[in-house]
Design a protein around this motif. Structure first.
Motif, PDB file in Angstrom:
ATOM      1  N   THR A 130       0.841  -1.133   0.064  1.00 22.79           N
ATOM      2  CA  THR A 130      -0.115   0.089   0.033  1.00 22.79           C
ATOM      3  C   THR A 130       0.919   1.268   0.117  1.00 22.79           C
ATOM      4  OG1 THR A 130       0.067   0.152   2.455  1.00 22.79           O
ATOM      5  CG2 THR A 130      -1.816  -1.133   1.413  1.00 22.79           C
ATOM      6  N   GLU A 144       0.814   3.695   2.177  1.00 23.72           N
ATOM      7  CA  GLU A 144       1.539   3.855   3.737  1.00 23.72           C
ATOM      8  C   GLU A 144       2.707   2.988   3.845  1.00 23.72           C
ATOM      9  OE1 GLU A 144      -1.819   3.534   2.749  1.00 23.72           O
ATOM     10  OE2 GLU A 144      -2.035   5.847   3.042  1.00 23.72           O
ATOM     11  N   GLU A 145       2.581   1.532   3.236  1.00 27.79           N
ATOM     12  CA  GLU A 145       3.632   0.775   3.285  1.00 27.79           C
ATOM     13  C   GLU A 145       4.705   1.339   2.866  1.00 27.79           C
ATOM     14  OE1 GLU A 145       1.095  -3.412   4.345  1.00 27.79           O
ATOM     15  OE2 GLU A 145       1.495  -2.732   2.239  1.00 27.79           O
ATOM     16  N   GLY A 199       6.327   3.860   4.711  1.00 23.34           N
ATOM     17  CA  GLY A 199       6.958   3.401   6.019  1.00 23.34           C
ATOM     18  C   GLY A 199       8.379   3.149   5.636  1.00 23.34           C
ATOM     19  N   GLU A 235       2.843  -1.959  11.995  1.00 21.94           N
ATOM     20  CA  GLU A 235       2.175  -1.502  11.096  1.00 21.94           C
ATOM     21  C   GLU A 235       2.761  -1.147   9.801  1.00 21.94           C
ATOM     22  OE1 GLU A 235      -0.231   1.226  14.600  1.00 21.94           O
ATOM     23  OE2 GLU A 235       1.141   2.301  13.359  1.00 21.94           O
ATOM     24  N   ARG A 289       5.461   0.779   9.411  1.00 24.91           N
ATOM     25  CA  ARG A 289       5.743   2.071   9.125  1.00 24.91           C
ATOM     26  C   ARG A 289       7.314   2.562   9.520  1.00 24.91           C
ATOM     27  NH1 ARG A 289       1.892   5.043  13.026  1.00 24.91           N
ATOM     28  NH2 ARG A 289       2.863   7.100  12.132  1.00 24.91           N
ATOM     29  N   ASP A 303       6.702  10.651   6.888  1.00 22.18           N
ATOM     30  CA  ASP A 303       5.605   9.743   7.467  1.00 22.18           C
ATOM     31  C   ASP A 303       4.440  10.717   7.603  1.00 22.18           C
ATOM     32  OD1 ASP A 303       4.440   7.689   8.992  1.00 22.18           O
ATOM     33  OD2 ASP A 303       4.533   8.759  10.668  1.00 22.18           O
ATOM     34  N   PRO A 320       1.870  10.955   2.387  1.00 22.67           N
ATOM     35  CA  PRO A 320       0.531  10.470   1.919  1.00 22.67           C
ATOM     36  C   PRO A 320      -0.531  11.431   1.291  1.00 22.67           C
ATOM     37  CG  PRO A 320       1.061   9.808   4.527  1.00 22.67           C
ATOM     38  CD  PRO A 320       2.226  10.914   3.968  1.00 22.67           C
TER      39      PRO A 320
END
Ligand code: BGC
Length: 757
Positions: free
Chosen positions: A34, A36-37, A40, A62, A64, A314, A318
């Motif tokens: 994803t 977010e990954e 991370g 998570e 991250r 972080d 996004p």
């Protein structure tokens, strides 16, 4: 072997066959991640107050966090890796990084000292041993080598680099990268990935003030400052750490030219770029980003793959991707490099490659049996430079009475120098202990401290405020006069005085710039009192930068520049003091006469009104209060034997384009002891399209000669050695005359000339 990514959330299986096809494997992993990954993976985090372990474990699970630094044992790293490969959806392993600059548990001499050995095998031994120790403590990457050229010894990080010369530092950069990483990819279990730093030009900060700006002409950059980073890239460094300074108005961290045009396109760098500590957030302080969002955008677009120790990627990436200001391709480019680095570290094949099985945990990480003392002693002896030796004061006899005096005579912490990673002070052999080991019952040793490092309270407070676990500079409460009186009494009872003086290690460290290069006044007062006793005075200097040693040069009977020699320092210095090892070190950096002379470096550009030795100096480039030139030149260092050079000759007076000629010189050991020296080859371009340096080191050879032995040393010279960056930044060798100069330092040379057709 790492057997896949089967996690709690269903997704496509990874074909294990892909594990041996790096691009396909990484593409397959990325396909399943994803946004977010992916973001991370761009985070490199240190455990600390703002990141306690529970929070860390949660964020790792998570997906991250991509990598960790400053956690240094298998036992510490295992739960973190467990969280990544067991609890995160993608099960992508973390990597663990640390500043293993000159040793992990066994501390080798500081980098500047290692450079003084001019011995690439010795330097490789230090890096190789560091890699073995680091990897066996669960570390995958070292933030080293640090190859910033500097001409300014006021800069505290002078200690951490390898000096002023682009050729010497480039050779060292290559040797270090290869020794850290080894010859194979993925990197073997007992090696670590290198991260060359600080890209770029960090050593040229204005006024030697740490973190300051760099303004520099492109020609100087390309000829003098960039070659060592380039050499590390050519040697295959897996990572590059980007510098904290700005370059001609653009911070390195947001510098598209630096990271894309130069590093990726021109140099073909294929690895991962890492920001320095908090550098992305600092873009606000530089005044090029109005807020963190802009800082994150500038850094990712410029090409910072991993952000060290700040949260901005972080927090901001996004939304920057969602708004279209940062493209998914830009994120993917960074992720691809990070996963690529993990692949090259062997972590996808085995995330526990360097952490091992729990049962393998070394019981005691600091056990003395884990140290590589022989290697450390060997490299330390080779790193020591003999600056003066009047009336053959050295080597000393192991007899009679010896007084050992000085604030650094029994200073275990300072022996290690700065950036001494997991070194344990009490394991280092101080000079006092080294002398005792060497002397046994053969001679009497009297010891007195003689002086504190400094009596300046402000400096002591500063040094103790630096980032150490405990205050390092402890003050003897007696008055300076009382301490000197005790030292003088000891000197008077002795046949010879050894004075260990210099800087506390914190004085030559990150954020430790100085305005003076003198010994602190109270130490000089001690030396003057010792001199007044009339006893032979041997100075053992411990310091991390060139010092201005005028009184010392004129008054000491012998001077050993030992820098910070590491875990085995006291034994190594004793080996040299007593002649069990004949010193062979040569300065990798010029020693100025005074701070006002800075910058002083040997390969300076030619000028219209040069100062000429021995001629009246009117209207030439000089200061009228003191002689020109360094106190001790680049390449200088004495031995207990003497060497002569003769018959400097060239195989031909002309060189054809694409051709080669050979320079040769006869070197003879004319003294009574076996010894090693460094034969140095310099080249001067007599007339070129742009102003060129007075000379440049282009090759060197460290040779060992028995007493009376002679050897012909040959250097191959090809067009490459004649090349420089012209005004159009083309790397060219221009036709015309060249002077070949060969010497045992950069000043006393013998010359021959040839013409490039
Ligand atoms: C230094 C780097 C170092 C990093 C991580 C920074 O302050 O400039 O050289 O690698 O910290 O410890």
């Amino acid at each position: 072997m790492f057997t896949g990514f089967a996690g709690p959330v269903a997704r496509a299986d990874i074909n294990p066959a892909l594990l041996n096809d790096k691009p396909a494997f990484i593409a397959d992993v990325m396909r399943q991640m994803t946004l977010e990954e992916k973001i991370g993976q761009l985070r490199l985090i240190s455990i600390g107050a703002d990141m306690p372990q529970p929070k860390l474990l949660k964020e790792i699970a998570e997906g991250r966090i991509g990598g960790m630094f400053n956690t240094v044992t298998r036992a510490d790293n295992r739960p973190l890796q467990d969280a990544a490969v067991r609890n995160s959806r993608m099960k992508i392993p973390l990597f663990f990084a640390y500043d293993v600059v000159h040793g992990l548990r066994t501390i080798f001499p500081i980098s500047l000292a290692q450079a003084s050995s001019w011995d690439l095998d010795a330097i490789a031994l230090s890096a190789r041993t560091s890699a073995m120790e680091a990897s066996s403590d669960g570390i995958d990457m070292t933030f080293a080598p640090m190859v910033d050229i500097t001409h300014d010894p006021r800069w505290g990080r002078t200690s951490e680099g390898f000096g002023e010369d682009p050729y010497l530092v480039s050779q060292i950069a290559k040797a270090s990268v290869r020794a850290f990483q080894g010859p194979t990819l993925p990197i073997a279990a007992d090696r670590v990935m290198a991260s060359v730093k600080h890209f770029a030009l960090y050593g040229a900060v204005e006024g030697g003030r740490d973190y300051n700006v760099v303004n520099m002409s492109p020609m100087r950059m390309y000829d003098d400052y960039l070659p060592p980073y380039r050499a590390a890239v050519d040697a295959g460094t897996g990572a590059v750490m980007v510098a904290l300074n700005s370059i001609n108005g653009v911070p390195a961290t947001s510098n598209v030219w630096l990271m894309q045009d130069l590093l990726r396109k021109d140099w073909g760098f294929k690895g991962v770029t890492v920001s320095d500590h908090g550098a992305i957030t600092e873009l606000l302080k530089h005044g090029v980003a109005k807020d963190e969002r802009e800082a994150a955008r500038l850094a990712i677009k410029a090409g910072i793959d991993m952000s060290m120790a700040d949260q901005v990627y972080d927090r901001e990436l996004p939304d920057l991707v969602k708004s279209g200001e940062v493209s998914i391709q830009e994120i993917d480019n960074a992720v691809r490099e990070i996963l690529g680095a993990k692949y090259d570290m062997g972590l996808f094949h085995n995330p526990y490659l360097r952490i091992g099985n729990a049962v393998d945990d070394p019981v005691e990480v600091n056990a003395d049996s884990r140290l590589h003392r022989d290697a450390a002693r060997d490299v330390a002896r080779k790193s020591i430079v003999l600056l003066e030796n009047r009336k053959q004061t050295l080597p000393l006899k192991k007899a009679g009475t010896i007084a050992l005096i000085g604030p650094l005579s029994d200073a275990p912490i300072d022996m290690m120098g700065s950036w001494s990673a997991g070194g344990v002070a009490k394991q280092s052999v101080t000079l006092y202990q080294g002398l005792r080991n060497a002397l046994g019952n053969k001679a009497r040793l009297i010891h007195a401290r003689g002086a504190n490092i400094t009596e300046d309270r402000h400096i002591v407070e500063y040094l103790n405020f630096l980032n150490w676990d405990t205050p390092e500079v402890t003050q003897d409460k007696r008055s300076p006069a009382a301490m000197i009186a005790e030292a003088v009494k000891a000197a008077k009872q002795s046949d010879v005085v050894i004075a260990a003086v210099g800087e506390a290690r914190g004085m030559s460290h990150e954020s430790s710039s100085r305005t003076s290069l003198d010994l602190p006044a109270n130490q000089l007062a001690l030396l003057k009192a010792l001199k007044a006793t009339g006893k032979p005075l041997v100075l053992v200097l411990m310091n991390g930068r060139p010092l201005a040693l005028n009184w010392e040069r004129d008054n000491a009977d012998a001077i050993l520049e030992t820098w910070y020699t590491g875990t085995e320092g006291g034994n190594a210095i004793s080996d040299v003091l007593f002649g069990d090892y004949n010193p062979s070190g040569k300065l990798p950096i010029s020693f100025p006469r005074s701070v006002g002379q800075i910058p002083v470096y040997y390969n300076h550009l030619r000028i219209g009104r040069p100062y000429t030795e021995g001629k009246p100096g009117n209207y030439t480039s000089q200061y009228f209060e003191e002689p020109n030139g360094p106190l001790y030149p680049f390449g200088y260092g004495l031995s207990y034997t003497d060497f002569s050079l003769s018959n400097v000759s060239l195989s031909s007076p002309t060189m054809a384009r694409g051709g080669k000629i050979e320079a040769s010189v006869t070197v003879k050991n004319t003294g009574a002891r076996d010894g090693a020296t460094v034969v140095q080859l310099y080249i001067q371009d007599v007339a070129a399209s742009v102003v060129r340096p007075v000379k440049e080191l282009k090759d060197f050879r460290k040779i060992m000669l028995k007493a009376g032995e002679e050897q012909v040393v040959r250097f191959a010279i090809d067009e490459d050695k004649l090349k420089f960056f012209n005004a159009q930044l083309q790397h060219v060798a221009e036709a015309g005359e060249f002077n070949i100069q060969i010497g045992l330092d950069s000043q006393k040379v013998m010359q021959q000339s040839f013409t490039l057709q």
